[in-house]
Design a protein around this motif. Structure first.
Motif, PDB file in Angstrom:
ATOM      1  N   GLU A   1       9.098   4.262   3.260  1.00 15.38           N
ATOM      2  CA  GLU A   1       8.244   3.529   2.329  1.00 15.38           C
ATOM      3  C   GLU A   1       8.242   2.038   2.644  1.00 15.38           C
ATOM      4  O   GLU A   1       7.196   1.381   2.594  1.00 15.38           O
ATOM      5  N   ILE A   2       9.419   1.520   2.980  1.00 15.89           N
ATOM      6  CA  ILE A   2       9.512   0.097   3.317  1.00 15.89           C
ATOM      7  C   ILE A   2       8.752  -0.186   4.607  1.00 15.89           C
ATOM      8  O   ILE A   2       8.039  -1.189   4.734  1.00 15.89           O
ATOM      9  N   GLU A   3       8.903   0.704   5.607  1.00 18.58           N
ATOM     10  CA  GLU A   3       8.180   0.540   6.871  1.00 18.58           C
ATOM     11  C   GLU A   3       6.672   0.513   6.616  1.00 18.58           C
ATOM     12  O   GLU A   3       5.942  -0.313   7.160  1.00 18.58           O
ATOM     13  N   SER A   4       6.202   1.426   5.777  1.00 16.16           N
ATOM     14  CA  SER A   4       4.770   1.508   5.475  1.00 16.16           C
ATOM     15  C   SER A   4       4.284   0.254   4.761  1.00 16.16           C
ATOM     16  O   SER A   4       3.222  -0.297   5.086  1.00 16.16           O
ATOM     17  N   GLU A   5       5.051  -0.221   3.791  1.00 14.75           N
ATOM     18  CA  GLU A   5       4.643  -1.415   3.050  1.00 14.75           C
ATOM     19  C   GLU A   5       4.668  -2.655   3.939  1.00 14.75           C
ATOM     20  O   GLU A   5       3.848  -3.562   3.774  1.00 14.75           O
ATOM     21  N   PHE A   6       5.602  -2.697   4.889  1.00 11.58           N
ATOM     22  CA  PHE A   6       5.635  -3.838   5.804  1.00 11.58           C
ATOM     23  C   PHE A   6       4.359  -3.879   6.648  1.00 11.58           C
ATOM     24  O   PHE A   6       3.778  -4.948   6.863  1.00 11.58           O
ATOM     25  N   ARG A   7       3.926  -2.722   7.129  1.00  6.95           N
ATOM     26  CA  ARG A   7       2.690  -2.679   7.908  1.00  6.95           C
ATOM     27  C   ARG A   7       1.487  -3.120   7.068  1.00  6.95           C
ATOM     28  O   ARG A   7       0.589  -3.819   7.558  1.00  6.95           O
ATOM     29  N   GLU A   8       1.472  -2.718   5.792  1.00  3.59           N
ATOM     30  CA  GLU A   8       0.399  -3.153   4.903  1.00  3.59           C
ATOM     31  C   GLU A   8       0.457  -4.664   4.680  1.00  3.59           C
ATOM     32  O   GLU A   8      -0.576  -5.345   4.606  1.00  3.59           O
ATOM     33  N   PHE A   9       1.667  -5.192   4.567  1.00  3.71           N
ATOM     34  CA  PHE A   9       1.841  -6.631   4.394  1.00  3.71           C
ATOM     35  C   PHE A   9       1.282  -7.388   5.599  1.00  3.71           C
ATOM     36  O   PHE A   9       0.612  -8.418   5.451  1.00  3.71           O
TER      37      PHE A   9
ATOM     38  N   PRO B   1      11.828  -4.982   8.306  1.00  2.43           N
ATOM     39  CA  PRO B   1      12.553  -3.708   8.318  1.00  2.43           C
ATOM     40  C   PRO B   1      13.196  -3.423   9.664  1.00  2.43           C
ATOM     41  O   PRO B   1      13.019  -4.165  10.636  1.00  2.43           O
ATOM     42  N   ALA B   2      13.928  -2.300   9.728  1.00  6.10           N
ATOM     43  CA  ALA B   2      14.746  -1.978  10.898  1.00  6.10           C
ATOM     44  C   ALA B   2      13.929  -1.813  12.164  1.00  6.10           C
ATOM     45  O   ALA B   2      14.341  -2.263  13.240  1.00  6.10           O
ATOM     46  N   SER B   3      12.785  -1.158  12.098  1.00  4.91           N
ATOM     47  CA  SER B   3      11.996  -0.901  13.303  1.00  4.91           C
ATOM     48  C   SER B   3      11.510  -2.198  13.934  1.00  4.91           C
ATOM     49  O   SER B   3      11.460  -2.332  15.163  1.00  4.91           O
ATOM     50  N   PHE B   4      11.149  -3.171  13.116  1.00  2.89           N
ATOM     51  CA  PHE B   4      10.671  -4.456  13.626  1.00  2.89           C
ATOM     52  C   PHE B   4      11.808  -5.199  14.328  1.00  2.89           C
ATOM     53  O   PHE B   4      11.629  -5.783  15.396  1.00  2.89           O
TER      54      PHE B   4
END
Length: 328
Positions: free
Chosen positions: A5-13, A52-55
């Protein structure tokens, strides 16, 4: 966090700014970021997203590709960015001894190295990265990975140069070369053997690609065999006299008065990071007139070479890293 969810919201941001985020996330961002300097927590960058972690993983890959000093240094995280002085033991002059029966043991304090202190941790900024509305809207374009690679390269060029200078300022000169622009095989070997064994056991080389190429070309005589045959370790890293060579574009070239080759325990170089300080800001309005979005990364970190304090008689400093000074 690596939460989906955090990964998805970061992409939206990244694509839309805070307007598409949940109210819960906006509150969490404000609480994590909008801290005062006196509180000493967070990044102090209002309106950004703690990545987030992936970034972070993609950015680290980019950092190490551009400057391998980031691959060998030691990393510590601190909750705040306030000044601090790490403690180290001078392991080059302390030895065990035989004490007579009922005698008192020698007492050796953990030493605080003079001048080896972190100040208030600075904030590094990448400057804005721009992209068109059309490219951002293209679902096939991985915006997060692309920004991580660009930010990693920019951080590597700026922070890498800064860290290299700090490392060389803390290191000591083993000797001066005979030539201002070249090195001999003997001089390379002499640097290898000049370092205290406490540091050379875990030693590695630091130089730029041009210098490594010049050393690799050294021959026994005109038309003779190479003095340092090509070797790599299990991770395909180049070796010199059996020790790993880390390539840093920030190291000087072989030139008059420069310090092009360093050898030592590079893990004694400490990078201090402030927790949760890697933040991305999205500028959705600033570049709208030209049909573009903008992003900028902020990161609080600093570096320090841990050098033991002077010891012995007369007092001397034994640095964990030494270099060759090119003849003027």
């Amino acid at each position: 966090s690596g939460d989906a969810e955090i990964e998805s919201e970061f992409r939206e941001f990244l694509r839309h700014g805070q307007s598409f985020l949940t109210e819960k996330t906006r509150r969490e961002m404000a609480g994590a970021i909008a801290q005062t300097r006196s509180e000493g927590e967070g990044s102090g960058v209002a309106g950004g997203y703690v990545v987030p972690a992936s970034f972070i993983a993609e950015l680290w890959t980019s950092l190490k590709q551009h400057d391998q000093l980031f691959d060998v240094e030691t990393v510590i995280e601190t909750k705040t960015g306030s000044a601090l002085t790490p403690t180290i033991v001078d392991d080059t002059s302390i030895s065990a001894s035989i004490i007579p029966e009922s005698g008192l043991s020698n007492e050796v304090d953990v030493s605080l190295p003079a001048g080896a202190s972190f100040g208030i941790c600075p904030t590094w900024r990448t400057g804005s990265v721009l992209s068109s509305f059309e490219l951002v809207a293209d679902s096939a374009f991985n915006l997060s990975d692309a920004l991580a690679r660009v930010f990693g390269a920019r951080f590597a060029r700026g922070i890498g140069s800064y860290f290299t200078q700090i490392l060389l300022n803390g290191a000591t000169s083993a000797f001066t070369s005979a030539s201002p622009t070249t090195l001999t095989a003997d001089e390379v070997i002499n640097l290898f053997t000049a370092l205290d064994v406490a540091y050379s056991v875990n030693g590695s080389w630091l130089m730029n690609t041009s210098t490594f190429g010049a050393i690799a070309k050294i021959k026994a005589s005109t038309g003779g065999s190479f003095m340092f045959p090509s070797q790599v370790d299990g991770e395909s890293r180049p070796l010199l006299l059996g020790k790993v060579v880390y390539l840093s574009p920030s190291m000087p070239n072989l030139a008059s008065g420069q310090t092009a080759v360093a050898f030592g325990d590079l893990s004694r170089f400490i990078r201090r990071e402030v927790q949760s300080s890697l933040v991305v800001k999205q500028y959705s309005q600033k570049y709208a007139i030209s049909g573009q979005y903008g992003w900028e990364a902020f990161w609080r970190l600093d570096g320090l070479l841990m050098v033991p304090p002077p010891s012995g008689s007369p007092l001397s400093v034994i640095s964990p890293v030494e270099y060759i000074t090119q003849h003027s």
